[in-house]
Design a protein around this motif. Structure first.
Motif, PDB file in Angstrom:
ATOM      1  N   LEU A  41       0.819  -1.215   0.000  1.00 38.58           N
ATOM      2  CA  LEU A  41       0.000   0.000   0.000  1.00 38.58           C
ATOM      3  C   LEU A  41       0.852   1.265   0.000  1.00 38.58           C
ATOM      4  O   LEU A  41       0.408   2.293  -0.490  1.00 38.58           O
ATOM      5  CB  LEU A  41      -0.955  -0.001   1.192  1.00 38.58           C
ATOM      6  CG  LEU A  41      -2.223  -0.795   0.955  1.00 38.58           C
ATOM      7  CD1 LEU A  41      -2.923  -1.095   2.260  1.00 38.58           C
ATOM      8  CD2 LEU A  41      -3.151  -0.063   0.021  1.00 38.58           C
ATOM      9  N   ASP A  42       2.061   1.194   0.525  1.00 40.37           N
ATOM     10  CA  ASP A  42       2.959   2.340   0.445  1.00 40.37           C
ATOM     11  C   ASP A  42       3.356   2.623  -0.994  1.00 40.37           C
ATOM     12  O   ASP A  42       3.623   3.754  -1.358  1.00 40.37           O
ATOM     13  CB  ASP A  42       4.211   2.118   1.291  1.00 40.37           C
ATOM     14  CG  ASP A  42       4.047   2.614   2.712  1.00 40.37           C
ATOM     15  OD1 ASP A  42       3.147   3.449   2.945  1.00 40.37           O
ATOM     16  OD2 ASP A  42       4.819   2.184   3.575  1.00 40.37           O
ATOM     17  N   ILE A  72      -4.549   1.522   7.731  1.00 38.57           N
ATOM     18  CA  ILE A  72      -5.160   1.207   6.443  1.00 38.57           C
ATOM     19  C   ILE A  72      -6.679   1.317   6.597  1.00 38.57           C
ATOM     20  O   ILE A  72      -7.245   0.878   7.597  1.00 38.57           O
ATOM     21  CB  ILE A  72      -4.777  -0.219   5.995  1.00 38.57           C
ATOM     22  CG1 ILE A  72      -3.264  -0.317   5.823  1.00 38.57           C
ATOM     23  CG2 ILE A  72      -5.502  -0.597   4.714  1.00 38.57           C
ATOM     24  CD1 ILE A  72      -2.760  -1.741   5.618  1.00 38.57           C
ATOM     25  N   GLN A  73      -7.323   1.893   5.584  1.00 38.42           N
ATOM     26  CA  GLN A  73      -8.773   2.047   5.622  1.00 38.42           C
ATOM     27  C   GLN A  73      -9.432   1.092   4.638  1.00 38.42           C
ATOM     28  O   GLN A  73      -8.982   0.951   3.509  1.00 38.42           O
ATOM     29  CB  GLN A  73      -9.159   3.479   5.270  1.00 38.42           C
ATOM     30  CG  GLN A  73      -8.674   4.469   6.286  1.00 38.42           C
ATOM     31  CD  GLN A  73      -9.175   5.855   5.984  1.00 38.42           C
ATOM     32  OE1 GLN A  73     -10.193   6.023   5.318  1.00 38.42           O
ATOM     33  NE2 GLN A  73      -8.477   6.851   6.480  1.00 38.42           N
ATOM     34  N   VAL A  74     -10.485   0.454   5.085  1.00 42.47           N
ATOM     35  CA  VAL A  74     -11.286  -0.396   4.207  1.00 42.47           C
ATOM     36  C   VAL A  74     -12.312   0.506   3.528  1.00 42.47           C
ATOM     37  O   VAL A  74     -13.174   1.081   4.177  1.00 42.47           O
ATOM     38  CB  VAL A  74     -11.978  -1.525   4.993  1.00 42.47           C
ATOM     39  CG1 VAL A  74     -12.870  -2.346   4.084  1.00 42.47           C
ATOM     40  CG2 VAL A  74     -10.949  -2.408   5.678  1.00 42.47           C
ATOM     41  N   LEU A  84      -8.833  -1.635  -0.212  1.00 41.99           N
ATOM     42  CA  LEU A  84      -8.083  -0.971   0.846  1.00 41.99           C
ATOM     43  C   LEU A  84      -7.356   0.257   0.325  1.00 41.99           C
ATOM     44  O   LEU A  84      -6.852   0.268  -0.800  1.00 41.99           O
ATOM     45  CB  LEU A  84      -7.054  -1.934   1.441  1.00 41.99           C
ATOM     46  CG  LEU A  84      -7.570  -3.274   1.944  1.00 41.99           C
ATOM     47  CD1 LEU A  84      -6.423  -4.153   2.390  1.00 41.99           C
ATOM     48  CD2 LEU A  84      -8.557  -3.072   3.064  1.00 41.99           C
ATOM     49  N   PHE A  85      -7.266   1.290   1.173  1.00 46.86           N
ATOM     50  CA  PHE A  85      -6.579   2.528   0.824  1.00 46.86           C
ATOM     51  C   PHE A  85      -5.708   2.972   1.983  1.00 46.86           C
ATOM     52  O   PHE A  85      -6.098   2.869   3.144  1.00 46.86           O
ATOM     53  CB  PHE A  85      -7.591   3.637   0.511  1.00 46.86           C
ATOM     54  CG  PHE A  85      -6.966   4.984   0.305  1.00 46.86           C
ATOM     55  CD1 PHE A  85      -6.296   5.282  -0.860  1.00 46.86           C
ATOM     56  CD2 PHE A  85      -7.048   5.953   1.297  1.00 46.86           C
ATOM     57  CE1 PHE A  85      -5.713   6.525  -1.049  1.00 46.86           C
ATOM     58  CE2 PHE A  85      -6.479   7.200   1.113  1.00 46.86           C
ATOM     59  CZ  PHE A  85      -5.808   7.485  -0.062  1.00 46.86           C
ATOM     60  N   LYS A  86      -4.521   3.474   1.636  1.00 48.86           N
ATOM     61  CA  LYS A  86      -3.631   4.072   2.625  1.00 48.86           C
ATOM     62  C   LYS A  86      -2.776   5.108   1.925  1.00 48.86           C
ATOM     63  O   LYS A  86      -2.236   4.853   0.851  1.00 48.86           O
ATOM     64  CB  LYS A  86      -2.729   3.024   3.267  1.00 48.86           C
ATOM     65  CG  LYS A  86      -1.759   3.607   4.268  1.00 48.86           C
ATOM     66  CD  LYS A  86      -0.776   2.576   4.736  1.00 48.86           C
ATOM     67  CE  LYS A  86       0.295   3.268   5.565  1.00 48.86           C
ATOM     68  NZ  LYS A  86       1.482   2.461   5.671  1.00 48.86           N
TER      69      LYS A  86
END
Length: 103
Positions: A41-42, A72-74, A84-86
């Protein structure tokens, strides 16, 4: 950053063409798996995770495990797939998160 409705809608539209690059299998949820997910995600900021048929965890348990142990956000749960987003720690790779901030 807490995502608003329009931001989530934008992220869902961006993820429409993505395929899941992570999966949860029979080994379940481990800290090593979570570290790899955080690293991916990075680099990408937005990924899909699928749950395989032979896993013992549910989508809700997986989402709760991810959100409680990381930042991390669902964004969305679709069947056996999580979006997922970060925001990336590397400023050069924050292309998507800068667009989301403007919304």
């Amino acid at each position: 950053m807490q995502l608003r409705g329009k931001q989530k809608r934008y992220l869902r539209a961006q993820a429409n063409h993505l395929s899941p690059i992570f999966s949860v299998g029979k080994n379940g949820l481990t800290q090593a798996w979570l570290d790899q997910l955080d690293g991916a995600l990075d680099r990408r900021e937005l990924i899909k995770v699928s749950l395989q048929q032979n896993t013992d965890t549910t989508v809700e348990e997986t989402a709760q495990f991810i959100e409680s142990n990381t930042d991390i956000q669902v964004v969305q749960k679709i069947g056996r797939v999580l979006l997922l987003f970060k925001e990336s720690a590397n400023e050069k790779q924050r292309d998507l998160s800068t667009k989301v901030d403007k919304i």
